[in-house]
Design an enzyme around this catalytic site. Structure first.
Site, PDB file in Angstrom:
ATOM      1  N   ARG A 202       0.870  -1.196   0.059  1.00  0.00           N
ATOM      2  CA  ARG A 202      -0.073   0.044   0.067  1.00  0.00           C
ATOM      3  C   ARG A 202       0.779   1.243  -0.120  1.00  0.00           C
ATOM      4  O   ARG A 202       0.461   2.205  -0.810  1.00  0.00           O
ATOM      5  CB  ARG A 202      -0.905   0.041   1.223  1.00  0.00           C
ATOM      6  CG  ARG A 202      -2.114  -1.001   1.090  1.00  0.00           C
ATOM      7  CD  ARG A 202      -2.753  -0.907   2.124  1.00  0.00           C
ATOM      8  NE  ARG A 202      -3.707   0.332   2.393  1.00  0.00           N
ATOM      9  CZ  ARG A 202      -4.206   1.061   3.036  1.00  0.00           C
ATOM     10  NH1 ARG A 202      -4.196   0.466   4.378  1.00  0.00           N
ATOM     11  NH2 ARG A 202      -5.120   2.107   3.156  1.00  0.00           N
TER      12      ARG A 202
ATOM     13  N   CYS B 226      -0.618   6.751   8.636  1.00  0.00           N
ATOM     14  CA  CYS B 226      -1.099   5.520   8.054  1.00  0.00           C
ATOM     15  C   CYS B 226      -2.178   5.722   7.112  1.00  0.00           C
ATOM     16  O   CYS B 226      -2.016   6.595   6.391  1.00  0.00           O
ATOM     17  CB  CYS B 226      -1.460   4.545   9.266  1.00  0.00           C
ATOM     18  SG  CYS B 226      -2.692   5.216  10.231  1.00  0.00           S
TER      19      CYS B 226
END
Length: 286
Positions: free
Chosen positions: A178, A237
């Protein structure tokens, strides 16, 4: 004694009647799952905190997937959970502490230091065949008085202003695929904030879901910091949740002081005018 990072299952078992226990189990793909699991079975005395309903505020589409709750709203939730300034709190989730670390950080942010993660979570508790209870539970409501610490967080404008500041280190807690933009499974835009490096939160735990020893964590995070002090690091994040796991691991390693960017990638990427990067982290020297 006050516990501020981790407690073991053995220690919690000896204090079930004395400490406030909060179950934070959650599934990003099925929001009802955590509450259903809690009702089916939980650590005796635990109350349930829902990531979206209790530990986040309303989404606007531009403020990230899990915006921080307002101080007054969070204080009311903590009061409902029976937490006051003298309460030792233990938080847990299904295993490694991904979701529970969010509540750990929120309590610290509101000035409550007596909060610790149950190391290994529900998975370790049930592997050891410790007692469980089903159905809803509550604690006697009390009055939680917040003392916010704004220095623990950083806003998006400040992140933008620091993009070219080599004294600031952005650390992304998402999985590497990711981070590099190869497999974005949650947010509509792939990539990372320019200049960030990657430290996946799962690198903090063993295969059994317990936190790695403090000296190992310290060595790992000192390598991440690259000579910087913890207060020069900004953790983010996808939505300000798993970044809290990195912050907890750093504090357990004796490296407190890093900041949280709560909006994280879901906020950053919501505006197409903000720059993004894909691929491996570029060399990040001071």
């Amino acid at each position: 004694m006050t516990y501020t990072t981790l407690v073991s299952t053995e220690l919690l078992a000896a204090h079930l009647d004395a400490w406030a226990i909060v179950d934070c189990r959650f599934d990003l793909q099925r929001e009802a799952w955590g509450r259903e699991e809690y009702l089916a079975g939980h650590i005796p005395g635990a109350v349930y905190a829902h990531l979206n309903e209790d530990l986040s505020s309303e989404r606007t589409g531009r403020n990230g997937r899990h915006p921080l709750p307002a101080v007054d709203a969070l204080a009311a939730t903590l009061s409902r959970f029976g937490i006051d300034r003298d309460t030792q709190v233990v938080v847990y989730d299904q295993d490694a502490g991904l979701f529970a670390s969010r509540l750990w950080w929120l309590l610290k942010y509101l000035g409550h230091d007596a909060v610790a993660l149950l190391d290994g979570g529900w998975a370790k508790w049930t592997r050891e065949r410790r007692p469980t209870r089903s159905g809803p539970e509550s604690r006697r409501a009390t009055a939680f008085t917040p003392s916010p610490k704004p220095e623990m967080r950083i806003a998006i404008d400040d992140v933008m202003a620091r993009l070219e500041d080599r004294a600031t280190l952005l650390v992304d807690a998402r999985a590497t695929d990711r981070f590099e933009g190869r497999a974005e499974t949650i947010d509509p835009v792939a990539g990372h904030i320019p200049g960030a490096i990657n430290h996946f939160y799962k690198w903090n735990v063993t295969d059994e879901g317990t936190m790695r020893p403090a000296d190992v964590l310290r060595e790992n995070f000192e390598r991440v910091l690259g000579g910087r002090t913890p207060d020069q690091a900004v953790m983010y994040c996808g939505s300000g949740v798993s970044a809290c796991h990195n912050l907890l691991a750093m504090e357990h390693a004796g490296l407190p002081g890093a900041k949280l960017y709560p909006g994280s990638w879901s906020e950053w990427s919501s505006d197409p005018s903000r720059p993004i990067e894909t691929g491996p982290a570029r060399p990040h020297t001071r």
